[in-house]
Design a protein around this motif. Sequence first.
Motif, PDB file in Angstrom:
ATOM      1  N   LEU A 153      27.447  40.268  35.750  1.00 37.84           N
ATOM      2  CA  LEU A 153      28.691  40.740  36.349  1.00 37.84           C
ATOM      3  C   LEU A 153      28.483  41.040  37.830  1.00 37.84           C
ATOM      4  O   LEU A 153      29.315  40.663  38.678  1.00 37.84           O
ATOM      5  N   GLY A 154      27.391  41.698  38.147  1.00 40.05           N
ATOM      6  CA  GLY A 154      27.094  41.997  39.541  1.00 40.05           C
ATOM      7  C   GLY A 154      26.967  40.746  40.378  1.00 40.05           C
ATOM      8  O   GLY A 154      27.419  40.703  41.531  1.00 40.05           O
ATOM      9  N   LYS A 155      26.382  39.700  39.811  1.00 43.19           N
ATOM     10  CA  LYS A 155      26.256  38.431  40.532  1.00 43.19           C
ATOM     11  C   LYS A 155      27.628  37.819  40.796  1.00 43.19           C
ATOM     12  O   LYS A 155      27.898  37.317  41.900  1.00 43.19           O
ATOM     13  N   GLN A 156      28.508  37.858  39.797  1.00 39.73           N
ATOM     14  CA  GLN A 156      29.865  37.329  39.990  1.00 39.73           C
ATOM     15  C   GLN A 156      30.584  38.077  41.108  1.00 39.73           C
ATOM     16  O   GLN A 156      31.243  37.463  41.965  1.00 39.73           O
ATOM     17  N   LEU A 157      30.441  39.386  41.129  1.00 38.38           N
ATOM     18  CA  LEU A 157      31.063  40.201  42.167  1.00 38.38           C
ATOM     19  C   LEU A 157      30.444  39.903  43.536  1.00 38.38           C
ATOM     20  O   LEU A 157      31.135  39.826  44.554  1.00 38.38           O
ATOM     21  N   PHE A 158      29.137  39.737  43.558  1.00 47.40           N
ATOM     22  CA  PHE A 158      28.395  39.528  44.800  1.00 47.40           C
ATOM     23  C   PHE A 158      28.828  38.250  45.504  1.00 47.40           C
ATOM     24  O   PHE A 158      28.874  38.197  46.741  1.00 47.40           O
ATOM     25  N   PHE A 159      29.171  37.215  44.721  1.00 45.00           N
ATOM     26  CA  PHE A 159      29.516  35.924  45.310  1.00 45.00           C
ATOM     27  C   PHE A 159      31.028  35.659  45.355  1.00 45.00           C
ATOM     28  O   PHE A 159      31.442  34.573  45.768  1.00 45.00           O
ATOM     29  N   ASP A 160      31.826  36.626  44.989  1.00 48.81           N
ATOM     30  CA  ASP A 160      33.284  36.436  44.926  1.00 48.81           C
ATOM     31  C   ASP A 160      33.906  36.567  46.320  1.00 48.81           C
ATOM     32  O   ASP A 160      33.992  37.668  46.875  1.00 48.81           O
ATOM     33  N   THR A 161      34.385  35.442  46.861  1.00 50.24           N
ATOM     34  CA  THR A 161      34.992  35.449  48.191  1.00 50.24           C
ATOM     35  C   THR A 161      36.435  35.943  48.179  1.00 50.24           C
ATOM     36  O   THR A 161      37.051  36.068  49.247  1.00 50.24           O
ATOM     37  N   LYS A 162      36.974  36.229  46.991  1.00 50.01           N
ATOM     38  CA  LYS A 162      38.345  36.729  46.901  1.00 50.01           C
ATOM     39  C   LYS A 162      38.430  38.246  47.034  1.00 50.01           C
ATOM     40  O   LYS A 162      39.529  38.816  47.020  1.00 50.01           O
ATOM     41  N   LEU A 163      37.289  38.888  47.164  1.00 54.33           N
ATOM     42  CA  LEU A 163      37.280  40.355  47.212  1.00 54.33           C
ATOM     43  C   LEU A 163      37.391  40.915  48.627  1.00 54.33           C
ATOM     44  O   LEU A 163      37.215  42.113  48.836  1.00 54.33           O
ATOM     45  N   SER A 164      37.678  40.073  49.590  1.00 49.85           N
ATOM     46  CA  SER A 164      37.908  40.557  50.961  1.00 49.85           C
ATOM     47  C   SER A 164      39.379  40.398  51.307  1.00 49.85           C
ATOM     48  O   SER A 164      40.154  39.784  50.570  1.00 49.85           O
ATOM     49  N   SER A 165      39.761  40.961  52.446  1.00 52.02           N
ATOM     50  CA  SER A 165      41.151  40.872  52.894  1.00 52.02           C
ATOM     51  C   SER A 165      41.179  40.479  54.379  1.00 52.02           C
ATOM     52  O   SER A 165      40.797  41.278  55.237  1.00 52.02           O
ATOM     53  N   PRO A 183      41.130  36.850  51.906  1.00 53.52           N
ATOM     54  CA  PRO A 183      40.036  36.253  51.132  1.00 53.52           C
ATOM     55  C   PRO A 183      39.188  35.327  51.996  1.00 53.52           C
ATOM     56  O   PRO A 183      39.655  34.772  52.997  1.00 53.52           O
ATOM     57  N   GLY A 184      37.936  35.168  51.600  1.00 55.30           N
ATOM     58  CA  GLY A 184      37.054  34.264  52.324  1.00 55.30           C
ATOM     59  C   GLY A 184      35.657  34.806  52.544  1.00 55.30           C
ATOM     60  O   GLY A 184      34.746  34.058  52.889  1.00 55.30           O
ATOM     61  N   GLN A 185      35.473  36.125  52.357  1.00 47.35           N
ATOM     62  CA  GLN A 185      34.159  36.707  52.594  1.00 47.35           C
ATOM     63  C   GLN A 185      33.666  37.422  51.342  1.00 47.35           C
ATOM     64  O   GLN A 185      34.408  38.190  50.722  1.00 47.35           O
ATOM     65  N   SER A 186      32.421  37.171  51.000  1.00 45.50           N
ATOM     66  CA  SER A 186      31.785  37.854  49.872  1.00 45.50           C
ATOM     67  C   SER A 186      30.559  38.610  50.373  1.00 45.50           C
ATOM     68  O   SER A 186      30.189  38.503  51.550  1.00 45.50           O
ATOM     69  N   CYS A 187      29.913  39.329  49.482  1.00 46.15           N
ATOM     70  CA  CYS A 187      28.651  39.975  49.854  1.00 46.15           C
ATOM     71  C   CYS A 187      27.642  38.930  50.314  1.00 46.15           C
ATOM     72  O   CYS A 187      26.888  39.139  51.265  1.00 46.15           O
ATOM     73  N   ALA A 188      27.640  37.774  49.613  1.00 45.53           N
ATOM     74  CA  ALA A 188      26.672  36.723  49.911  1.00 45.53           C
ATOM     75  C   ALA A 188      26.912  36.049  51.253  1.00 45.53           C
ATOM     76  O   ALA A 188      26.020  35.384  51.778  1.00 45.53           O
TER      77      ALA A 188
END
Length: 221
Positions: A51-63, A65-70
């Motif tokens: 789950l943490g990996k999915q969150l880490f690479f999810d580019t939809k979690l920015s505002s 969209p387009g940027q993830s932790c990765a």
Amino acid sequence: MAAISIPPPVLCRRVSPRSLRLFHWLLILMAVEVCGVIDLAAGELSPVEQLGKQLFFDTKLSSPPGQSCATCHAPEVGFTGPDSAINQSSGVYPGAAPGRFGNRKPPTVAYASFSPKRTYNAHDHVYVGGQFWDGRVDTLVEQAKGPFLNSLEMNNASAAEVVDKVRNAEYRALFDRVYGAQTLASSDATRAFDQIARAIAAYEASRAVHSFASKYALYLA
């Protein structure tokens, strides 16, 4: 018969028993990680780490969209900034919002779980430990929350905004499996946001992020 000259013993600095014990436990920790006493290969993540990996690479979690932790902590370059041109110039990476940039070069998250809590070393007159370059938080959980709400980074207005995005993510079923369906169904965004950060921290502390695959680690094994 000629006399045999015996060199004097080499005098070494006395090492305290406490330092020896700390060194002993450090070697054990390294051996556990390297030899795989905990039988978990880099590709075999637990549900919360997945789950943490999915969150880490999810580019939809920015505002927007387009940027993830990765984006700023890319695995192919040791979980730090991947753009060599930026690294050689300003070092600061653009945020999700156009025209905004972070304050500092992204630090690596590899092995960050081993950083101790921030303390003051009176002998050397320095602060050591903590997360971020300045050690301003003690844990990976608190570190994971920061970029989501930083207007210069992922630019979400609130924890509730992040939670709402995760609520509608493709991996919602995995989140419910790990934390229970009631977490995202609840109106308590603070708790859900904390669980999101805990999952990311679990991934950052996993063998996928710190594999101990260096030549030195193999030597210790």
